[in-house]
Design an enzyme around this catalytic site. Structure first.
Site, PDB file in Angstrom:
ATOM      1  N   GLU A 112      18.946  77.115 -15.044  1.00 30.93           N
ATOM      2  CA  GLU A 112      20.382  76.815 -15.065  1.00 30.93           C
ATOM      3  C   GLU A 112      20.747  75.745 -16.089  1.00 30.93           C
ATOM      4  O   GLU A 112      21.493  74.812 -15.784  1.00 30.93           O
ATOM      5  CB  GLU A 112      20.844  76.377 -13.669  1.00 30.93           C
ATOM      6  CG  GLU A 112      20.622  77.447 -12.624  1.00 30.93           C
ATOM      7  CD  GLU A 112      21.012  77.004 -11.224  1.00 30.93           C
ATOM      8  OE1 GLU A 112      21.633  77.814 -10.531  1.00 30.93           O
ATOM      9  OE2 GLU A 112      20.691  75.874 -10.819  1.00 30.93           O
TER      10      GLU A 112
HETATM   11  C1  TNX Z   1      19.937  77.699  -7.399  1.00 30.31           C
HETATM   12  S1  TNX Z   1      17.368  78.662  -7.945  1.00 30.31           S
HETATM   13  C2  TNX Z   1      19.168  76.673  -7.917  1.00 30.31           C
HETATM   14  C3  TNX Z   1      19.077  75.408  -7.182  1.00 30.31           C
HETATM   15  C4  TNX Z   1      19.948  75.398  -5.960  1.00 30.31           C
HETATM   16  C5  TNX Z   1      19.833  76.721  -5.247  1.00 30.31           C
HETATM   17  C6  TNX Z   1      20.593  76.765  -3.954  1.00 30.31           C
HETATM   18  C7  TNX Z   1      17.341  77.644  -9.008  1.00 30.31           C
HETATM   19  C8  TNX Z   1      16.223  77.760  -9.901  1.00 30.31           C
HETATM   20  N1  TNX Z   1      18.342  76.769  -9.021  1.00 30.31           N
HETATM   21  O1  TNX Z   1      19.407  74.351  -8.038  1.00 30.31           O
HETATM   22  O2  TNX Z   1      19.531  74.367  -5.129  1.00 30.31           O
HETATM   23  O3  TNX Z   1      20.296  77.729  -6.088  1.00 30.31           O
HETATM   24  O4  TNX Z   1      20.376  77.956  -3.274  1.00 30.31           O
END
Ligand code: TNX
Length: 543
Positions: free
Chosen positions: A349
């Protein structure tokens, strides 16, 4: 040991009826969960059996029951340890002594009759083991101490649920006669605990390790840093922990691990043959670090601490040399503290990092990880950049409808990386079970127990097959998770579902069989002091 004819463990061995499995089960109990219309009320046999049928999770690769045969643990039972078996023997004795109240002495010599005989045969074989439960003895053997430890988990589950009690219980302590030959499907069977969004103490992490160990989980991924908190003390950069670790989602007090704390977690995990995979997320998910040291920001100004739950707003400064001095320091420290081969560098992300900058960041961080002698591990987003052969990419996006997620995972595989499968719509322990689950999130959908169980990591992504898959991992993100109870409730029963996917051959798995074996775990969790979500999909015993 003589060779044992075996049948696949999914062969029907018992009536497919919800049954109360605890030896203490009251005769009149009905196998029905209040408010669970999907499960019919089935009258139970009037006399509870002396020993329960074997209900093991994860299902062994092969299991043959010996009708009419059982072993009973008594005041005279000894644990016989051959060389290499001391650790498993001590661990097993600890469990048996506290619930049975029997002395359960450990001896190195003597006859097998009347004993639980543990032996390491040598010659490797990883976590494979053989377990034979006969009337006069229990024999457990493996090529390695790790395999012996996995076999001990199976033996625990053959004994009555009260064996998990931390106080002395009356027994009787029977185990059904079985011949088991077992080995895992995947080498990586993990769970992740996010200690950044909320902090969990060493004791809480160890409690979680104990839950996971029961299901043969062998990788503990700790998400140590994120926007809301930095949880590992780095001696030359004290503000990361003292300031960056001083809060949490919702504005709580936070916390962090000293190097000693972290070493204690590593030690406790290693005693359970579990490898710790530390994660320092970047270039996104870095507000806690950016808030702690102004120099890490491109504009030289530190942002305030963050206690919300947004993602994708922070980025390390890709063009500044201090960024890589910082990473070298942090990753170097973690490499020293962590005996396992993996350093997880996050990489997910990175919405506030330009694609070219992301590629440059990965190039630099990969070089640092390599220099510290570790294997690059990251969320599968890293497939968008150059990654070395043999690295690990953790697939996290939902299995359905995620073009971008599957594309980066495939790109990682094309470069010779292997995948750890954590598809959010199956494997995320923070997704709500139903719309009314009080904890968790639902961005990837609702994940009931069956959703967690009924998928195959070897066929989930087009173009990715078993040989590209290192294993599976169930992440517990903790934006909404604060207490041990919260951890338990989201983890049980879904972590055992993911554990079985990682362990049991695909042909040996079926939801209808799993739900019955899972039902038998409920009284074990109760005896262990673990809360769980009483899913209406599972015919829990009601005694
Ligand atoms: C996505 S999955 C994220 C996390 C959040 C999560 C909550 C991922 C690699 N990043 O930063 O905590 O969703 O479900």
């Amino acid at each position: 040991m003589t060779s044992v004819p075996t049948v696949p463990s999914r062969a029907p061995r018992r009536p497919r009826l919800p049954r109360v499995l605890a030896a203490s089960a009251a005769a009149a109990a009905l196998a029905v969960v209040p408010g669970a219309p999907a499960v019919a009320a089935v009258p139970l046999p009037t006399a509870s059996p002396a020993v329960a049928a074997p209900h093991v999770v994860p299902a062994p690769a092969s299991l043959r029951t010996l009708p009419g045969v059982s072993f009973t643990l008594t005041r005279r039972t000894r644990i016989l340890v051959r060389p290499g078996a001391d650790h498993a023997g001590t661990y097993l004795a600890g469990i048996l002594r506290r619930s049975t109240g029997y002395p359960v002495p450990i001896s190195r010599t003597g006859a097998t009759t009347g004993s639980i005989a543990l032996s390491v045969t040598g010659g490797g074989g990883g976590e494979a083991y053989r377990l034979s439960v006969r009337r006069d003895s229990v024999r457990l053997s493996s090529g390695t101490p790790a395999g012996l430890f996995r076999g001990v988990q199976t033996l625990r589950q053959l004994l009555p649920p009260a064996v998990e009690s931390t106080t002395v219980r009356p027994g009787p302590w029977g185990a059904p006669g079985v011949e088991i030959e077992d080995a895992p499907r995947f080498a990586w069977r993990g769970t992740m605990l996010d200690v950044a969004r909320h902090f969990f103490t060493v004791r809480q992490v160890e409690r979680y390790i104990d839950t996971a160990a029961l299901y043969k989980i062998n990788m503990l991924h700790l998400h140590l840093t994120d926007d809301q908190g930095w949880r590992i003390a780095i001696p030359d950069r004290p503000r990361l922990a003292s300031y960056g670790g001083s809060t949490a989602v919702g504005g709580g007090p936070g916390g962090f691990y000293t190097e000693r704390d972290f070493a204690e977690i590593v030690r406790y995990a290693a005693e359970r043959y579990m490898t710790v995979v530390p994660e320092v997320d970047g270039p996104g998910h870095t507000n806690a670090a950016l808030a702690s040291y102004a120099e890490l920001n491109c504009d030289g100004h530190a942002p305030p601490l963050y206690t919300g739950t947004d993602v994708g707003f922070s980025s390390l400064c890709i063009g500044k040399p201090v960024t890589y001095e910082f990473l070298d320091d942090v990753l170097g420290r973690l490499a020293k503290l962590t005996p396992g081969p993996y350093l997880h560098i996050g990489g997910d992300e990175a919405m506030s990092t330009k694609p070219a900058d992301y590629a440059e960041y990965l190039r630099r961080v990969e070089e640092i990880v390599r220099r510290h002698g570790k294997t690059l591990t990251g969320w599968a987003d890293i497939g968008a950049a150059t990654v070395p052969r043999g690295s690990i990419a953790q697939y996290w996006q939902p299995a359905k409808g995620s073009e971008e997620g599957t594309a980066t995972a495939r790109a990682a595989v094309r470069q010779g990386a292997r995948l750890v499968m954590s598809p959010a719509d199956h494997a995320y322990l923070d997704m709500k079970y139903t719309a009314s689950t009080p904890l968790g999130q639902d961005w990837a959908g609702l994940v009931e127990v069956r959703d967690a169980y009924a998928w195959d990591p070897g066929t989930l992504i087009d173009g990715v097959t078993d040989k590209d898959v290192a294993g599976v991992e169930a992440p517990l993100w903790t934006e909404t998770i604060v207490t041990d109870h919260d951890i338990d409730y989201m983890t049980l029963p879904r972590l055992p579902a993911i554990a079985e996917i990682g362990w049991t051959p695909q042909r040996g798995r079926s939801w209808n069989d799993f739900r019955l074996r899972l039902a038998a775990q409920g009284p074990r969790w109760a005896a262990l002091g673990r809360a769980y979500y009483p899913s209406p999909q599972v015919p829990w015993p009601t005694s």
